[in-house]
Design an enzyme around this catalytic site. Structure first.
Site, PDB file in Angstrom:
ATOM      1  N   ASN A   8       0.855  -1.181   0.000  1.00 11.99           N
ATOM      2  CA  ASN A   8       0.000   0.000   0.000  1.00 11.99           C
ATOM      3  C   ASN A   8       0.896   1.237   0.000  1.00 11.99           C
ATOM      4  O   ASN A   8       1.455   1.610   1.031  1.00 11.99           O
ATOM      5  CB  ASN A   8      -0.912  -0.015   1.235  1.00 11.99           C
ATOM      6  CG  ASN A   8      -1.962   1.064   1.213  1.00 11.99           C
ATOM      7  OD1 ASN A   8      -1.877   2.031   0.466  1.00 11.99           O
ATOM      8  ND2 ASN A   8      -2.965   0.911   2.076  1.00 11.99           N
ATOM      9  N   LYS A  15       3.258   0.854   3.223  1.00 16.53           N
ATOM     10  CA  LYS A  15       2.799  -0.161   4.167  1.00 16.53           C
ATOM     11  C   LYS A  15       2.808  -1.516   3.453  1.00 16.53           C
ATOM     12  O   LYS A  15       2.265  -1.644   2.357  1.00 16.53           O
ATOM     13  CB  LYS A  15       1.391   0.158   4.664  1.00 16.53           C
ATOM     14  CG  LYS A  15       1.278   1.472   5.416  1.00 16.53           C
ATOM     15  CD  LYS A  15      -0.178   1.752   5.796  1.00 16.53           C
ATOM     16  CE  LYS A  15      -0.323   3.096   6.473  1.00 16.53           C
ATOM     17  NZ  LYS A  15      -1.746   3.401   6.794  1.00 16.53           N
ATOM     18  N   ARG A  97      -2.056  -1.826  -4.033  1.00 15.79           N
ATOM     19  CA  ARG A  97      -3.182  -0.891  -3.996  1.00 15.79           C
ATOM     20  C   ARG A  97      -2.900   0.244  -4.977  1.00 15.79           C
ATOM     21  O   ARG A  97      -1.895   0.942  -4.874  1.00 15.79           O
ATOM     22  CB  ARG A  97      -3.366  -0.318  -2.592  1.00 15.79           C
ATOM     23  CG  ARG A  97      -4.501   0.707  -2.536  1.00 15.79           C
ATOM     24  CD  ARG A  97      -4.451   1.541  -1.268  1.00 15.79           C
ATOM     25  NE  ARG A  97      -5.442   2.617  -1.307  1.00 15.79           N
ATOM     26  CZ  ARG A  97      -5.322   3.762  -0.661  1.00 15.79           C
ATOM     27  NH1 ARG A  97      -4.251   4.004   0.080  1.00 15.79           N
ATOM     28  NH2 ARG A  97      -6.261   4.684  -0.752  1.00 15.79           N
ATOM     29  N   ASP A 153      -8.865   1.123  -6.025  1.00 15.41           N
ATOM     30  CA  ASP A 153      -9.815   1.735  -5.093  1.00 15.41           C
ATOM     31  C   ASP A 153     -11.109   2.131  -5.798  1.00 15.41           C
ATOM     32  O   ASP A 153     -12.180   2.128  -5.193  1.00 15.41           O
ATOM     33  CB  ASP A 153      -9.199   2.985  -4.448  1.00 15.41           C
ATOM     34  CG  ASP A 153      -8.547   2.678  -3.117  1.00 15.41           C
ATOM     35  OD1 ASP A 153      -9.022   1.768  -2.418  1.00 15.41           O
ATOM     36  OD2 ASP A 153      -7.567   3.350  -2.767  1.00 15.41           O
ATOM     37  N   HIS A 213     -14.467   6.875   5.987  1.00 13.56           N
ATOM     38  CA  HIS A 213     -13.036   6.572   6.053  1.00 13.56           C
ATOM     39  C   HIS A 213     -12.328   7.899   6.296  1.00 13.56           C
ATOM     40  O   HIS A 213     -12.164   8.707   5.374  1.00 13.56           O
ATOM     41  CB  HIS A 213     -12.550   5.931   4.753  1.00 13.56           C
ATOM     42  CG  HIS A 213     -11.082   5.592   4.789  1.00 13.56           C
ATOM     43  ND1 HIS A 213     -10.624   4.296   4.903  1.00 13.56           N
ATOM     44  CD2 HIS A 213      -9.978   6.374   4.751  1.00 13.56           C
ATOM     45  CE1 HIS A 213      -9.301   4.299   4.920  1.00 13.56           C
ATOM     46  NE2 HIS A 213      -8.897   5.561   4.846  1.00 13.56           N
ATOM     47  N   LEU A 214     -11.950   8.135   7.546  1.00 11.24           N
ATOM     48  CA  LEU A 214     -11.398   9.426   7.950  1.00 11.24           C
ATOM     49  C   LEU A 214      -9.936   9.272   8.319  1.00 11.24           C
ATOM     50  O   LEU A 214      -9.591   8.632   9.310  1.00 11.24           O
ATOM     51  CB  LEU A 214     -12.194   9.996   9.131  1.00 11.24           C
ATOM     52  CG  LEU A 214     -13.704  10.121   8.918  1.00 11.24           C
ATOM     53  CD1 LEU A 214     -14.381  10.612  10.194  1.00 11.24           C
ATOM     54  CD2 LEU A 214     -14.009  11.059   7.753  1.00 11.24           C
ATOM     55  N   GLY A 215      -9.077   9.828   7.489  1.00 10.04           N
ATOM     56  CA  GLY A 215      -7.643   9.818   7.747  1.00 10.04           C
ATOM     57  C   GLY A 215      -7.042  11.062   7.134  1.00 10.04           C
ATOM     58  O   GLY A 215      -7.730  12.064   6.937  1.00 10.04           O
ATOM     59  N   PHE A 300      -3.849  15.255  13.095  1.00 10.76           N
ATOM     60  CA  PHE A 300      -5.168  15.642  13.590  1.00 10.76           C
ATOM     61  C   PHE A 300      -5.241  15.546  15.116  1.00 10.76           C
ATOM     62  O   PHE A 300      -6.046  16.236  15.743  1.00 10.76           O
ATOM     63  CB  PHE A 300      -6.252  14.758  12.962  1.00 10.76           C
ATOM     64  CG  PHE A 300      -7.635  15.339  13.061  1.00 10.76           C
ATOM     65  CD1 PHE A 300      -8.031  16.367  12.217  1.00 10.76           C
ATOM     66  CD2 PHE A 300      -8.541  14.872  14.000  1.00 10.76           C
ATOM     67  CE1 PHE A 300      -9.302  16.930  12.309  1.00 10.76           C
ATOM     68  CE2 PHE A 300      -9.823  15.419  14.107  1.00 10.76           C
ATOM     69  CZ  PHE A 300     -10.193  16.446  13.265  1.00 10.76           C
TER      70      PHE A 300
END
Length: 429
Positions: A8, A15, A97, A153, A213-215, A300
């Site tokens: 990824n 990753k 990915r 994706d 999907h919060l990043g 964040f």
């Protein structure tokens, strides 16, 4: 032993998870180790190496030799041999990915044709596709015997209704140039759909959820009957909810004013205005915006620590961290509300995922307070605060008060790829 690598590639990170293919149960490839290499674009890169089920074998180091994604992958292969004595020849499949797949709707074996196709789409996902191509190239060079497979994706959103995916522009030009909403984070949403359906004891094709999907990249998705019917990202990942360095939704004309002369000097004579080069505009919108532009950090957690979350946003106008927090909250609620209506209120659960969705109790609490008015369960603040101490892939953070479920899903894009690879007979002939 047949091994599967799931790779990824982020804009500045890599990753990698290593799985063993299990012949008797291909639905459940066995995780052997994970590795994360971060800060690739701002050295020294930091590398971690974690063996599965062995808490003490967690090796972290700063690696000045890592200069780009290709050298990061080479470093991983060296550690694979030196630290765990795994021969690279045992790696039979490599899952990549790829953020933007265009019209590709299924996992695709990397060939000269598919590599070129991904390359042509790099402008539409500048933070990720180029990194993925770099790693694909390194994999083919270092592991020529292994089968490299691209997982897109965009594929998850292939069933979006046409009126949702179509922009209000000349359709002849749109078709010629592929200008439509594609949607992203599909591997994450596929994992979320499957795990939440299992948790709720429902068939996937009966599942209705709103997934967040919060990043550092953030999006929302409305899933009805197991299929994506809308999502916040569009032609590119830039659209929708603001991210660490992305603007999210803005007035499209903003970029021309942002990069031009002050308005008082603007003229309708195009010769007197600055020419806006698309790559420069995209660089600003993708890499020099988001909450980093507001407060100077992509973390964040720092925003939630420094924001005033105990008073209304209007009461803390001088605090940029409060402003950044409420901008993200406002945009998330915009999509949750819209998707609640798109699903006609028939929602099984609101699901939080991604690095922020899974870790920011403050953002979950604020979202929960707002959506309670739509019939969602109130957040159980004790469970919300102690979430990291609870095991499981899907965890209910609602109060069980009869409202719609409030869930957290610890998403795993690498496992989703490895599982799909393991189950596809075409890749094992």
């Amino acid at each position: 032993m047949s091994l599967i690598l799931a790779v990824n590639a982020g804009s500045s990170s890599l990753k990698i998870s290593l799985y063993q293919w299990v012949l008797k149960d291909p639905k459940a490839p066995y995780i052997l180790l994970t590795s994360t290499i971060s800060s690739i674009s701002s050295p020294p890169a930091k590398a971690s190496f974690q063996l599965a089920n062995i808490v003490t074998k967690h090796l972290d180091s700063f690696e000045p030799s890592i200069r780009d994604h290709e050298s990061a992958f080479v470093y991983f292969l060296e550690r694979l041999k030196a630290d765990v004595s795994i021969d690279r020849q045992q790696v039979k499949h490599i899952c990549h990915r790829v953020v933007h797949g265009g019209d590709y709707t299924e996992p695709t074996i990397i060939s000269e044709e598919s590599y070129h196709h991904i390359k042509t789409l790099s402008d539409l996902a500048p933070l990720h596709n180029a990194a993925a191509l770099s790693v694909i190239k390194a994999c083919i060079k270092a592991l020529p015997h292994a089968l490299s497979i691209a997982f897109f994706d965009t594929a998850f959103h292939r069933d979006m209704p046409r009126h949702v995916s179509t922009y209000a522009i000349d359709q002849k030009i749109a078709r010629e140039r592929g200008l439509r909403k594609y949607g992203f984070h599909g591997l994450s949403y596929a994992f979320i759909r499957r795990m939440v359906a299992d948790y709720l004891h429902k068939d996937e094709d009966k599942l209705n959820i709103i997934a967040l999907h919060l990043g550092s990249g953030a999006s929302a998705c409305a899933i009805r009957g197991g299929k994506s019917i809308d999502t916040s990202m569009g032609l590119t990942p830039l659209c929708g909810i603001p991210g660490a360095t992305r603007t999210g939704d803005i007035d499209p004309s903003l970029i021309f004013h942002y990069m031009s002369e002050p308005l008082s000097r603007l003229s309708y004579d195009s010769a007197t205005n600055k020419e806006i080069h698309i790559t420069r505009a995209e660089e600003i919108l993708n890499s020099q915006a988001g909450w980093k532009a507001l407060v100077g950090t992509t973390d964040f957690r720092e925003i939630t620590r420094k924001a005033d979350l105990f008073n209304p946003p209007s009461a803390a106008t001088e605090n940029p961290y409060t402003l950044a927090f409420h901008i993200v909250l406002d945009r998330v609620l915009h999509y949750v509300g819209a998707y609640h209506l798109s699903l006609r209120g028939k929602v099984d659960a609101l699901v939080f995922a991604g690095g922020i969705g899974e870790r920011s109790q403050e953002l979950r609490s604020a979202i929960g307070e707002a959506v309670n008015s739509l019939g969602y369960s109130a957040i159980d603040e004790r469970m919300n605060q102690e979430l990291e101490h609870h095991e499981g892939t899907v965890i209910d953070v609602g109060k069980h008060d009869g409202g719609k479920r409030m869930l957290v899903c610890r998403t795993d894009e690498q496992f989703e790829m490895a599982r799909a690879c393991s189950l596809n007979d075409e890749f094992w002939r």
